[in-house]
Design an enzyme around this catalytic site. Structure first.
Site, mmCIF file in Angstrom:
data_model
loop_
_atom_site.group_PDB
_atom_site.id
_atom_site.type_symbol
_atom_site.label_atom_id
_atom_site.label_comp_id
_atom_site.label_asym_id
_atom_site.label_seq_id
_atom_site.Cartn_x
_atom_site.Cartn_y
_atom_site.Cartn_z
ATOM 1 N N GLY A 152 -46.259 -18.495 -25.465
ATOM 2 C CA GLY A 152 -46.072 -17.343 -24.577
ATOM 3 C C GLY A 152 -47.141 -17.352 -23.505
ATOM 4 N N ARG A 153 -47.490 -16.153 -23.035
ATOM 5 C CA ARG A 153 -48.436 -16.053 -21.909
ATOM 6 C C ARG A 153 -49.773 -16.722 -22.219
ATOM 7 N NH1 ARG A 153 -45.889 -10.598 -21.808
ATOM 8 N NH2 ARG A 153 -47.021 -10.388 -23.758
ATOM 9 N N ILE A 154 -50.337 -16.411 -23.394
ATOM 10 C CA ILE A 154 -51.684 -16.927 -23.703
ATOM 11 C C ILE A 154 -51.620 -18.420 -24.004
ATOM 12 C CG2 ILE A 154 -53.698 -16.712 -25.218
ATOM 13 C CD1 ILE A 154 -52.993 -13.693 -25.478
ATOM 14 N N THR A 232 -57.071 -17.203 -32.286
ATOM 15 C CA THR A 232 -57.454 -16.041 -31.461
ATOM 16 C C THR A 232 -56.338 -14.997 -31.469
ATOM 17 O OG1 THR A 232 -56.590 -17.206 -29.523
ATOM 18 C CG2 THR A 232 -58.990 -17.290 -29.850
ATOM 19 N N ARG A 234 -54.110 -13.299 -34.653
ATOM 20 C CA ARG A 234 -54.347 -12.309 -35.704
ATOM 21 C C ARG A 234 -54.734 -13.045 -36.989
ATOM 22 N NH1 ARG A 234 -54.919 -9.117 -32.366
ATOM 23 N NH2 ARG A 234 -53.870 -7.123 -32.029
ATOM 24 N N GLU A 263 -60.433 -7.468 -41.170
ATOM 25 C CA GLU A 263 -61.559 -7.115 -40.299
ATOM 26 C C GLU A 263 -62.055 -5.704 -40.606
ATOM 27 O OE1 GLU A 263 -60.369 -7.689 -36.236
ATOM 28 O OE2 GLU A 263 -59.754 -9.738 -36.615
ATOM 29 N N HIS A 281 -63.830 -10.979 -33.021
ATOM 30 C CA HIS A 281 -62.663 -10.424 -32.314
ATOM 31 C C HIS A 281 -63.021 -10.036 -30.865
ATOM 32 C CE1 HIS A 281 -58.556 -8.326 -33.100
ATOM 33 N NE2 HIS A 281 -58.658 -8.742 -31.852
ATOM 34 N N GLY A 283 -61.756 -11.793 -28.075
ATOM 35 C CA GLY A 283 -60.855 -12.500 -27.149
ATOM 36 C C GLY A 283 -60.757 -11.845 -25.778
HETATM 37 C C1 GLV Z 1 -56.552 -7.679 -29.347
HETATM 38 O O1 GLV Z 1 -56.663 -8.053 -30.451
HETATM 39 C C2 GLV Z 1 -55.299 -7.566 -28.687
HETATM 40 O O2 GLV Z 1 -54.246 -7.717 -29.316
HETATM 41 O O3 GLV Z 1 -55.314 -7.292 -27.484
#
Ligand code: GLV
Length: 315
Positions: A152-154, A232, A234, A263, A281, A283
């Site tokens: 996807g985007r990331i 990065t 979940r 977490e 966490h 990112g």
């Molecule tokens: C952070 O964990 C997000 O989903 O933006």
């Protein structure tokens, strides 16, 4: 109208809300009891990944509730089915955090591959005995095969950022992604094929019942010996016990993690391993990105409470 912010929101977004609504802010640390008390009568709830939004909270809020606005792109903390059933909207903050998260994924690949944290620790403890020809050997990104689980985007931004490293790109995705695959010169494989060929595996999927523990003892066993896992997205996409085993006994050489199953708890096993790079966490944790997320989060609330479609709905 009343807006309840479950924890906090950067000023860039909070100010937009306070200019327009009666805003109540729970503050830090998260106080579930406070949220339940203050949700009653709310027209909007602002949540984040640490705030579970389930049926009981929606019911507690009451019939005037219109929107749950998540300060995150992930929205696994929200029971979207319950939101849909009640005719409410739920929103997230995509796009604005794509680059920050992708950059962190690349940073974790390099930190794990070149043993940055492990060797920094050796240096700081005064244990470095001086340069040696075969000391602290790592692996380069250039020439590696990088497997992006989720395109996807990331995932696609990671692909873009890796351009200069001249990697081989492979990916998995539930969608064919033909156009994106062609644009990035990436080959779509199924997960088993991807794990078998990838020197780096980077996870970029939403957490859903289908992706929970998709990286487990069985899938890890298919990884290429010496592979590096980066997460990065979940924590619960990975079975942590199986990951620890794969880091201790192979096939993984190292892991770079930003997210964890429970977490803020991080298993001591992971902390003790020299071949893990662990960050808390972060990112999307840059000033510009968190401000953009806060603005979008507020804009989603403002749109719904003005009777308009929100910019970035998930329901
Ligand atoms: C952070 O964990 C997000 O989903 O933006």
């Amino acid at each position: 109208m009343k807006v309840v912010v479950a924890r906090t929101l950067p000023a860039a977004g909070l100010q937009k809300l306070t200019e327009r609504f009666d805003v109540e802010v729970g503050g830090l640390p998260f106080d579930r009891q406070w949220l339940y008390e203050h949700a009653a009568g709310a027209h909007a709830i602002v949540a984040d990944p640490t705030v579970p939004v389930q049926r009981d909270l929606l019911d507690r809020a009451g019939d005037q509730l219109k929107v749950v606005s998540n300060f995150a792109v992930g929205f696994d903390n929200i029971d979207t089915e319950a939101v849909r059933e009640r005719g409410l909207r739920a929103t997230n903050t995509p796009n604005v955090l794509t680059n920050a998260t992708a950059e962190l994924a690349v940073a974790l690949m390099q930190a794990a591959g070149r043993r940055i944290v492990e060797t920094d620790g050796i240096f700081r403890r005064g244990e470095w005995v001086g340069w040696e020809p075969e000391q602290f050997l790592g692996r380069e990104l250039s020439g590696a095969t990088v497997g992006l689980v989720g395109f996807g985007r990331i995932g696609q931004r990671v692909a873009e950022l890796l351009t200069g490293f001249e990697v081989e790109l492979v990916f998995t995705d539930a969608q064919p992604m033909d156009e994106a695959a062609a644009r990035h010169g990436a080959q779509r494989l199924d997960l088993d094929e991807l794990l078998a060929v990838s020197d780096y595996v980077s996870l970029h999927v939403n957490l859903t019942p289908e992706t929970k523990h998709m990286v487990n003892a069985e899938t890890l066993a298919r990884c290429k010996p010496g592979a590096i896992l980066v997460n990065t997205c979940r924590g619960s996409v990975v079975d942590t016990a199986a990951l620890v085993d794969a880091l201790k006994n192979g096939p993984l050489a190292a892991a770079g993690l930003d997210v964890y199953e429970n977490e803020p708890a991080v298993p001591e096993d992971l902390v003790q391993l020299p071949n893990t790079v662990l960050v808390p966490h972060v990112g999307s944790a840059t000033r510009a990105t968190r401000d953009a997320m806060a603005t979008l989060c507020a804009d989603n609330v403002i749109a719904v409470l003005s009777g308009e479609d929100p910019p970035t709905p998930v329901v």
